[in-house]
Design a protein around this motif. Structure first.
Motif, mmCIF file in Angstrom:
data_model
loop_
_atom_site.group_PDB
_atom_site.id
_atom_site.type_symbol
_atom_site.label_atom_id
_atom_site.label_comp_id
_atom_site.label_asym_id
_atom_site.label_seq_id
_atom_site.Cartn_x
_atom_site.Cartn_y
_atom_site.Cartn_z
ATOM 1 N N ALA A 10 33.715 -32.857 11.349
ATOM 2 C CA ALA A 10 33.999 -33.366 10.000
ATOM 3 C C ALA A 10 35.105 -34.411 10.061
ATOM 4 C CB ALA A 10 34.410 -32.206 9.091
ATOM 5 N N GLY A 11 36.116 -34.121 10.889
ATOM 6 C CA GLY A 11 37.219 -35.071 11.044
ATOM 7 C C GLY A 11 36.741 -36.388 11.588
ATOM 8 N N ILE A 12 35.859 -36.310 12.581
ATOM 9 C CA ILE A 12 35.340 -37.540 13.195
ATOM 10 C C ILE A 12 34.544 -38.338 12.164
ATOM 11 C CG2 ILE A 12 33.669 -38.409 14.878
ATOM 12 C CD1 ILE A 12 34.632 -36.002 16.668
ATOM 13 N N LEU A 13 33.685 -37.604 11.392
ATOM 14 C CA LEU A 13 32.881 -38.285 10.390
ATOM 15 C C LEU A 13 33.761 -38.941 9.329
ATOM 16 C CD1 LEU A 13 29.988 -35.717 9.942
ATOM 17 C CD2 LEU A 13 29.866 -37.967 11.013
ATOM 18 N N LEU A 14 34.763 -38.167 8.860
ATOM 19 C CA LEU A 14 35.647 -38.719 7.839
ATOM 20 C C LEU A 14 36.467 -39.881 8.387
ATOM 21 C CD1 LEU A 14 36.841 -35.523 5.997
ATOM 22 C CD2 LEU A 14 35.523 -37.393 5.048
ATOM 23 N N ALA A 15 36.910 -39.705 9.654
ATOM 24 C CA ALA A 15 37.665 -40.800 10.264
ATOM 25 C C ALA A 15 36.789 -42.029 10.385
ATOM 26 C CB ALA A 15 38.189 -40.373 11.635
ATOM 27 N N GLY A 16 35.512 -41.808 10.731
ATOM 28 C CA GLY A 16 34.577 -42.917 10.826
ATOM 29 C C GLY A 16 34.373 -43.574 9.475
ATOM 30 N N ALA A 17 34.225 -42.715 8.454
ATOM 31 C CA ALA A 17 34.040 -43.251 7.100
ATOM 32 C C ALA A 17 35.272 -44.021 6.657
ATOM 33 C CB ALA A 17 33.760 -42.100 6.132
ATOM 34 N N LEU A 18 36.459 -43.458 7.001
ATOM 35 C CA LEU A 18 37.710 -44.119 6.648
ATOM 36 C C LEU A 18 37.813 -45.472 7.345
ATOM 37 C CD1 LEU A 18 40.452 -44.029 5.286
ATOM 38 C CD2 LEU A 18 41.334 -42.767 7.247
ATOM 39 N N GLN A 65 41.793 -44.215 -0.077
ATOM 40 C CA GLN A 65 42.802 -43.180 -0.318
ATOM 41 C C GLN A 65 42.159 -41.796 -0.368
ATOM 42 O OE1 GLN A 65 44.605 -44.611 -3.895
ATOM 43 N NE2 GLN A 65 46.027 -45.965 -2.815
ATOM 44 N N GLU A 66 40.994 -41.724 -1.032
ATOM 45 C CA GLU A 66 40.301 -40.435 -1.146
ATOM 46 C C GLU A 66 39.871 -39.930 0.227
ATOM 47 O OE1 GLU A 66 38.351 -37.041 -2.573
ATOM 48 O OE2 GLU A 66 39.991 -38.287 -3.339
ATOM 49 N N LEU A 67 39.338 -40.830 1.059
ATOM 50 C CA LEU A 67 38.916 -40.431 2.408
ATOM 51 C C LEU A 67 40.105 -39.998 3.254
ATOM 52 C CD1 LEU A 67 36.235 -43.182 3.096
ATOM 53 C CD2 LEU A 67 35.823 -40.730 2.953
ATOM 54 N N ARG A 68 41.245 -40.719 3.090
ATOM 55 C CA ARG A 68 42.446 -40.362 3.847
ATOM 56 C C ARG A 68 42.929 -38.978 3.443
ATOM 57 N NH1 ARG A 68 45.897 -44.945 3.579
ATOM 58 N NH2 ARG A 68 45.073 -45.600 5.575
ATOM 59 N N ALA A 73 43.339 -33.186 4.770
ATOM 60 C CA ALA A 73 43.054 -31.793 4.420
ATOM 61 C C ALA A 73 42.288 -31.103 5.539
ATOM 62 C CB ALA A 73 42.262 -31.747 3.111
ATOM 63 N N VAL A 74 41.303 -31.806 6.110
ATOM 64 C CA VAL A 74 40.526 -31.225 7.213
ATOM 65 C C VAL A 74 41.418 -30.958 8.418
ATOM 66 C CG1 VAL A 74 38.750 -31.751 8.933
ATOM 67 C CG2 VAL A 74 38.298 -32.167 6.515
#
Lengths: 219, 118
Positions: A10-18, A65-68, A73-74
């Motif tokens: 999830a972190g990787i995906l969110l980091a990718g999205a960010l 900001q929301e993705l960060r 949180a993750v």
């Protein structure tokens, strides 16, 4: 479920999205700036002709900001799970409870082996012959293994030997010579339970299952 | 070493983290080939898959495979892996190899082992 792995993904995906959002922001800025003249004053006047430009940047900033926030949180959840040890990988170092459970499983296994041996019919002719051969093989390893042979008991397929060492430490050092006894077609097992007093003579039972030797399926 | 013979213990790669040559965990091994050269005309090279209990002193061994008393030359041993089955997946696997004493033909050798999955 492996929480850390899920959290990591999830972190990787969110980091990718960010990262994507940041890249999109930069690109959006690049596009905007490529049309912009060099001077600040002209920039301001240009913005008036691009009514949707700031709106898109604001939206991207909000998404960023929301993705960060979600990534942080993750990461917090992942760290707290690791610290608490509640979501550890199943193959991580076993707990004391696991150790006790596993010891109980082995005790049961050795007890079952003892029961089978006690209940097995004794094939007298075969047993006498094998006991002699077995005692000779054990005798050859007794000195390097540091043990005395107290008893050899062959039945039909199962054999046990009672061994004694001067201490538990010496038993721990030498038991593998009994385990690795060179008798074709026999499986072997030995378990050394820690004693109350490690300095006293220590006895253990080595168990041999020679089913393969009896059936002649030796390699 | 005992009476001129050599005893070797070779650990077996065992992990659920990495796929080692198509094998994850020793319980999934379907092929075990042990190679070397037997240079003793009467004694033999033997190989036995064993485990050491992971949490208490002790262990278990399966049946031993032998190159054969009269055999001379390159050997391939394929012993039973019964002690590497799922029942024992938590314990540490190794291969116990016994090489006979050196003779006029030279010392017997253990070259290595191959493990494969289905």
């Amino acid at each position: 479920m492996q929480w850390k792995k899920v959290a990591g993904v999830a972190g990787i995906l969110l980091a990718g999205a960010l990262g994507g959002a940041v890249a999109a922001t930069v690109l959006a800025r690049g596009e905007a700036q490529s049309d912009l003249p060099d001077s600040p004053g002209q920039h301001v006047s240009d913005k008036r002709h691009r009514p949707n430009g700031d709106g898109a940047l604001d939206r991207l900033r909000r998404e960023q900001q929301e993705l960060r926030r979600r990534l942080e949180a993750v990461e917090v959840q992942s760290d707290s799970g690791a610290e608490a040890g509640v979501h550890e990988h199943p193959s991580a170092a076993p707990s004391a409870f696991d150790m006790e459970h596993e010891t109980q499983v082995l005790r049961s296994r050795h007890e079952e082996w003892r029961r089978r041996h006690a209940n097995e019919h004794r094939d007298a002719a075969w047993a006498r012959e094998k006991e002699a051969a077995f005692s000779a093989a054990l005798g050859a390893t007794a000195e390097p293994g540091g043990y005395k042979i107290l008893q050899v008991d062959c039945r039909t397929t199962l054999r046990t030997t009672e061994l004694e060492w001067p201490s538990y430490t010496l038993a721990s050092n030498g038991y593998k010579l009994a385990l690795h006894l060179d008798v074709p077609g026999c499986e072997s097992a030995i378990m050394l339970e820690p004693p109350v007093d490690g300095s006293r003579p220590y006895r253990a039972t080595a168990r041999y299952d020679c089913e393969t030797a009896r059936t002649g399926d030796e390699r | 070493m005992s009476g001129g013979t050599y005893d070797l213990a070779c650990g077996v790669n065992d992990s659920n983290l990495f796929d080692i040559g198509g094998v994850q965990g020793k319980q999934n091994i379907s092929t075990l080939n042990i190679h070397g050269e037997d240079r003793h005309s009467s004694a033999s090279v033997t190989a036995t898959p064993c485990i050491s209990y992971f949490h208490i002193t002790g262990g278990e061994c399966g049946s031993t495979a032998s190159s054969g008393g009269g055999f001379l030359g390159q050997y391939t041993l394929q012993p039973s892996r019964v002690k590497w089955g799922p029942t024992f997946s938590g314990h540490f696997g190794y291969i116990h190899i016994k090489l006979p004493a050196q003779t006029g033909n030279g010392a017997s050798t253990f070259s290595g082992y191959f493990v494969g999955a289905p």
